[in-house]
Design an enzyme around this catalytic site. Structure first.
Site, PDB file in Angstrom:
ATOM      1  CD  GLU A 473     -31.511   3.954  11.497  1.00 25.41           C
ATOM      2  OE1 GLU A 473     -31.237   5.014  10.934  1.00 25.41           O
ATOM      3  OE2 GLU A 473     -31.444   3.805  12.733  1.00 25.41           O
ATOM      4  CD  GLU A 617     -32.103   6.711  20.105  1.00 25.72           C
ATOM      5  OE1 GLU A 617     -32.212   6.467  18.893  1.00 25.72           O
ATOM      6  OE2 GLU A 617     -31.016   7.011  20.641  1.00 25.72           O
TER       7      GLU A 617
END
Length: 680
Positions: A473, A617
């Site tokens: 991304e 994460e």
């Protein structure tokens, strides 16, 4: 350099965790004795519908999260998960003094992963030893149970209270108290309802005490109304020194997103659970979890990895449920992270492991997409495309829910291919032609139609896919992204295969398009991430996904070449855990068990948070529980070290290599036939 940094992180972690690791970690229980409220990250007990997140405070839980309940508030003008009523909010007084973190000692917390329960135990001065255990009951989707035990060391009087408090964002709170007399018991119901922030949902919760018959007559329950947002029920009881007293709180939470009459249904479900009795509730809950754990991953020779893998699998199982049309968010039911939205995290990272181990649960995740197919078709129409274009972030209705400031909403199109591939994989594992005809084919054909309209036809071999956000991304608005292009090709090929299985003539243009979508290369043969890519750092795996799961690249030499190039381009922080999971998977398949083990550990050890080893994460991150990462690492276990592979003829096993530290790996309950695979 990367290896050096990792070994420092790993050794630091091992030193700080020496106490835990010295005594060989239990494969099923994670224990914590050093509870520091300033450095505490809760662990979740969930049943695929209700998630309860632990707190360092006695008799408190941090969050209660209900799957499928969204409303428009907070971040980004889009739907968000809502905090639900805290059904287990309670307190205990001993001789008139409230039990709290300031007056307890020997606090210990434990997650039992085999039977999905959380227990806290401690001493209250020299007066009592206290413990409580709570469950999100697996067999009752909307019901939770807390079991409290007090062992007196002196004669004492206890007061136990159940407190119902509405979260701040809710409005128009209504509180109810009701007593229903029956010959052998009085059912006292503490109930609340409230509107969600926009008034769209009615949210309801109800709970009741359960007292053990072993202790004689039930104590008198008193109701107190404190203010509009809070009321409680409480009882008092004298306990003699040496005596153990037990009571429970059982409750249900549901909204108008789940039921047309949530207020009455919350009370009905609570009455149903109360009259089942505590022992039967726990027995049925345990049986349901025993059934889930028939599909397991067993490592011989590495106790800490075994515990950690069980934790990852436990969380995946906790966040999903058979018989729904719900799909997990990146943080599952561990809080309000990512608004509770559904991304490619499901289809690419969490779903494959669930599909291999529990196809009956995986069906719910595909059903979620099938029921939102019409919204995806409208989304494609709005962008000038044919077929169905699935949103990057999806919630209740299936419209695009990405906040406007994030370019992934309008441009991260590979999600549509991920949905199509997931549908095909469900057929591959189950071989269910009826399902393929009714649900799979509509998904596959509509997503294939999207890609046929999405490409720009610039001549043979140049059916370009321009202006996308890559799977990596950090690469925004790029052309011919490797993963997007390869995933589109796979989607078109699988739709064509599905047509053949069903005896339908496939659209000939699908294969024409698939054969002309380019996969770009550098002059030395390394796959190029996108047209303008020139060796920059990457946020997450992109090119390497062409080897697995896409099988676009099958030559081991090319797979290794791509791995060795891109593993050097992942920075040491700020990148999500599943990237290293793919590296581990591919190295195991390439026969390099030690390099696979390095990446397996690098995927999660630097992401662990205290005191119960919850995964964030990113390395050093503080936003657990990251179930996407868990999904990627469990795929490394199953499809990497375990060598499982999903093919049109079902699940097969390919060559793989274990690290030297592991004596064997056993995979149980695989596929619809519940097979066992052993790797030495």
């Amino acid at each position: 350099m990367k290896k050096q940094i990792f070994s420092v992180i790993l050794s630091t972690f091992l030193i700080t965790s020496t106490a835990t690791i010295a005594q060989q970690p239990d494969p099923w229980k994670i224990q914590a004795t050093n509870i520091d409220p300033a450095n505490y990250y809760g662990i979740t007990v969930a049943n695929g519908m209700v998630g309860i997140v632990s707190s360092p405070e006695p008799f408190k839980v941090k969050d209660v999260v209900l799957a499928g309940a969204y409303d428009l508030y907070g971040r980004g003008r889009v739907s968000n998960f809502l905090r639900s009523f805290n059904l287990l909010n309670s307190y205990l007084e001993v001789d008139g003094r409230r039990v709290d973190k300031g007056n307890v000692s020997n606090m210990k917390q434990e997650l039992d992963m085999r039977h999905a329960s959380f227990t806290a135990s401690f001493n209250m001065g020299d007066k009592a030893a206290i413990s409580y255990t709570y469950y999100s009951l697996r067999h009752l989707p909307f019901t939770v149970l807390m079991d409290v035990t007090v062992t007196a060391t002196k004669d004492i009087t206890i007061t136990g209270a159940s407190v119902m408090e509405a979260p701040d964002a809710l409005k128009d709170v209504q509180n109810y108290y009701n007593e229903i007399d029956r010959p052998h018991t009085t059912i006292s119901l503490l109930t609340s309802s409230a509107k969600s922030p926009t008034g769209k949902l009615l949210m309801c919760a109800s709970n009741s005490f359960m007292f053990s018959e072993a202790h004689g007559s039930e104590p008198r329950v008193i109701h107190e109304m404190w203010d509009n947002n809070m009321h409680l029920v409480k009882f008092s009881r004298k306990i003699k020194a040496g005596e153990t007293y037990r009571y429970s709180i059982v409750g249900s939470s549901i909204t108008s997103a789940h039921h047309d009459d949530p207020l009455n249904e919350a009370e009905r479900m609570t009455i149903y659970a109360k009259l089942q009795g505590r022992d039967r509730l726990i027995e049925f809950h345990n049986k349901a979890w025993d059934e889930l754990w028939k599909s397991d991953i067993i490592i011989e020779g590495d106790a800490q990895s075994q515990q950690d893998v069980h934790s990852m699998l436990y969380h995946l199982y906790s966040f999903v449920r058979e018989g729904t049309a719900l799909s997990p968010s990146p943080m599952g039911l561990s809080g309000l992270g990512y608004n509770g939205h559904v991304f490619w995290d499901t289809e690419l990272w969490m779903y494959p492991s669930i599909l291999v181990l529990h196809p009956e649960i995986a069906k719910s995740l595909v059903e979620y997409r099938y029921q939102r197919l019409e919204a995806a078709k409208r989304n494609a129409f709005n962008r000038g495309y044919k077929g169905a274009m699935f949103p990057w972030e999806s919630a209740e209705t299936g419209v695009e829910e990405t906040p406007v400031w994030a370019l992934s909403g309008p441009f991260e199109h590979h999600i549509t291919a991920c949905v199509g591939i997931a549908a095909w994989n469900y057929y591959c594992v189950t071989q269910d032609k009826q399902w393929l005809k009714e649900k799979g084919w509509p998904l596959l054909s509509a997503t294939a139609d999207f890609w046929a309209s999405r490409v720009e036809r610039n001549g043979p071999g140049k059916y370009d896919i321009k202006n996308v956000v890559a799977a990596d991304e950090w690469a925004e608005n790029v052309d011919n992204n490797a993963f997007t292009n390869a995933a589109a090709k796979a989607n078109l090929q699988f739709a064509t295969e599905a047509a053949k299985v069903l005896g339908i003539a496939p659209d000939a243009d699908w294969i024409n398009v698939a054969n002309n979508i380019p996969i770009l290369k550098f002059p030395d043969g390394i796959t190029k991430e996108h047209a303008a890519y020139n060796g920059e750092g990457i946020k997450q795996a992109d090119v390497n996904l062409l080897a697995y799961p896409l099988k676009e690249i099958t030559d081991p030499k090319l797979i290794r070449k791509d791995l060795e190039y891109y593993e050097q381009r992942v920075p040491n922080e700020g990148t999500p855990a599943m990237t290293q999971g793919v590296f581990a998977l591919l190295y195991s398949r390439l026969g390099d068990g030690e390099k696979a083990y390095h990446w397996f550990k690098d995927a999660y050890v630097p992401n662990l948070n205290p005191p119960l080893r919850v995964i964030a994460e990113t390395k050093g991150g503080t936003n657990p529980y990251f179930s996407t990462g868990a999904g990627g690492i469990i795929q490394a276990m199953l499809m990497g070290f375990g060598g499982l592979d999903i093919t049109p003829k079902g699940i097969v096993q390919v060559k793989s290599k274990l690290p030297a530290a592991w004596k064997s790996l056993t995979l149980t309950g695989v596929g619809t036939e519940k097979k066992t695979f052993v790797i030495k």
